[in-house]
Design an enzyme around this catalytic site. Structure first.
Site, PDB file in Angstrom:
ATOM      1  N   GLU A  81       0.814  -1.217   0.000  1.00 57.03           N
ATOM      2  CA  GLU A  81       0.000   0.000   0.000  1.00 57.03           C
ATOM      3  C   GLU A  81       0.849   1.270   0.000  1.00 57.03           C
ATOM      4  O   GLU A  81       0.571   2.214  -0.739  1.00 57.03           O
ATOM      5  CB  GLU A  81      -0.941   0.017   1.214  1.00 57.03           C
ATOM      6  N   ASP A  99      -0.775  -5.006   3.118  1.00 54.34           N
ATOM      7  CA  ASP A  99      -1.333  -3.820   3.776  1.00 54.34           C
ATOM      8  C   ASP A  99      -0.717  -3.798   5.175  1.00 54.34           C
ATOM      9  O   ASP A  99      -1.084  -4.599   6.044  1.00 54.34           O
ATOM     10  CB  ASP A  99      -2.853  -3.885   3.874  1.00 54.34           C
ATOM     11  N   ILE A 101      -0.881  -1.709   7.717  1.00 53.72           N
ATOM     12  CA  ILE A 101      -1.884  -1.452   8.755  1.00 53.72           C
ATOM     13  C   ILE A 101      -3.213  -1.246   8.046  1.00 53.72           C
ATOM     14  O   ILE A 101      -3.418  -0.227   7.387  1.00 53.72           O
ATOM     15  CB  ILE A 101      -1.586  -0.197   9.603  1.00 53.72           C
ATOM     16  N   ASP A 102      -4.090  -2.194   8.155  1.00 54.69           N
ATOM     17  CA  ASP A 102      -5.433  -2.012   7.614  1.00 54.69           C
ATOM     18  C   ASP A 102      -6.294  -1.467   8.750  1.00 54.69           C
ATOM     19  O   ASP A 102      -6.462  -2.123   9.774  1.00 54.69           O
ATOM     20  CB  ASP A 102      -5.999  -3.334   7.100  1.00 54.69           C
ATOM     21  N   THR A 104      -5.924   2.226   9.377  1.00 53.46           N
ATOM     22  CA  THR A 104      -4.969   3.219   9.877  1.00 53.46           C
ATOM     23  C   THR A 104      -5.652   4.302  10.710  1.00 53.46           C
ATOM     24  O   THR A 104      -5.102   4.756  11.722  1.00 53.46           O
ATOM     25  CB  THR A 104      -4.199   3.868   8.709  1.00 53.46           C
ATOM     26  N   ASP A 234      -6.456  -4.423   0.460  1.00 54.90           N
ATOM     27  CA  ASP A 234      -7.507  -4.479   1.473  1.00 54.90           C
ATOM     28  C   ASP A 234      -8.317  -5.768   1.389  1.00 54.90           C
ATOM     29  O   ASP A 234      -8.639  -6.378   2.410  1.00 54.90           O
ATOM     30  CB  ASP A 234      -8.473  -3.295   1.317  1.00 54.90           C
TER      31      ASP A 234
END
Length: 293
Positions: A81, A99, A101-102, A104, A234
């Protein structure tokens, strides 16, 4: 798959997600303490708009994951990402999708619903997927044809969707995405309206596509719809988790999920998936009617 084994790819994906997950969880704790003691918040920048944020922790988490991947598979492609801001392409080549940190925004505010997502695609098909929620010490993972599993303090083993078929019994999650224009607000409003008109038992906004889909896979959530926002990092992992757990994934407007698209819908069963699709179609009609007023 080529000259490498599925179990090796899964082991590395779990290792990378677990290490990055601990880093993210520790950073979240520090950020919370800093806020409570009056120190500066975790620094962040905005991307597409003020609601699309990235933190230093996102960037360091991705560096940690890509470093591990490159050490073991230096010739594999990586779509991350934070490193794909100039665009990306999914090819037939072995490709890791990350990802760091999905969720954020949840992370930034200390809301304890974030995760690290690592998946692996070969010939444009997701074949390994891992979701690590270090805050709740939980990992959900899947392999193509191998099922979906959970490792958590309370349960370790294979998981399946809830089996819910009726919207009146369904716990459904949605998300407003990043758009704040009148059109995007109306889009979100009309989708929620159709779900509530059909008396969905629960309607929630979690703020993490990865958690939403992992939760559909393990039966905590029955359905999930999000349009015009999420990207491949995601929903790629969740698409495999949900299908391997017996659920259904696709485009909210019909047809299969487009990994290069920006919308996703998941449900525990085909009947519920079809009902959610009808909700989206009716919402589109209602939105058009309102635009004529």
């Amino acid at each position: 798959m080529a000259d490498y084994k599925m179990e090796d790819i899964l082991a590395l994906a779990k290792m990378a997600a677990t290490r990055a997950g601990k880093f993210v969880a520790d950073a979240r704790t520090k950020n919370f303490v800093d806020r409570q003691t009056g120190k500066a918040k975790n620094a962040f920048q905005t991307k597409s708009n003020s609601t699309d944020v990235v933190t230093e922790t996102d960037q360091k988490s991705e560096e940690m994951i890509t470093g591990l991947i490159k050490k073991h598979y230096p010739h594999h492609k990586i779509i991350g990402e934070e490193s794909s801001t100039e665009g990306y392409e999914l090819t037939d080549a072995p490709t890791w999708i990350i990802d760091p940190i999905d969720g954020t925004t949840n992370f930034l505010h200390g809301f304890p619903f974030t995760c690290v997502l690592v998946s692996f695609a070969f010939k444009k098909e997701v074949v390994v997927a891992v979701m690590r929620d270090a805050i709740h010490k939980e990992t959900i993972y899947a392999t193509k044809g191998g099922g979906c599993f959970m490792d958590s303090p309370g349960y370790t083993g294979r998981v399946k969707t809830s089996g819910c078929e009726e919207i009146k019994k369904a716990y459904v999650t949605v998300d407003a995405g990043y758009g704040r224009s009148d059109k995007e607000i109306l889009r979100f409003h009309t989708r929620c309206r159709e779900l509530l008109r059909r008396k969905a038992q629960g309607l929630r906004v979690v703020g993490s596509c990865g958690l939403n889909m992992a939760y559909v896979a393990c039966g905590r959530i029955d359905g999930y719809v999000e349009e015009n926002c999420p990207k491949i990092w995601d929903f790629a992992p969740g698409s495999l988790m949900v299908t391997e757990a017996g659920g259904f994934v696709g485009d909210p407007h019909g047809g299969p999920l487009d990994l290069m698209g920006r919308s996703v819908m998941a449900a525990a069963t085909k009947p519920l998936f079809e009902t959610l699709g009808t909700c989206v179609k009716d919402a589109v009609k209602h939105m058009k009617q309102l635009s004529k007023l």
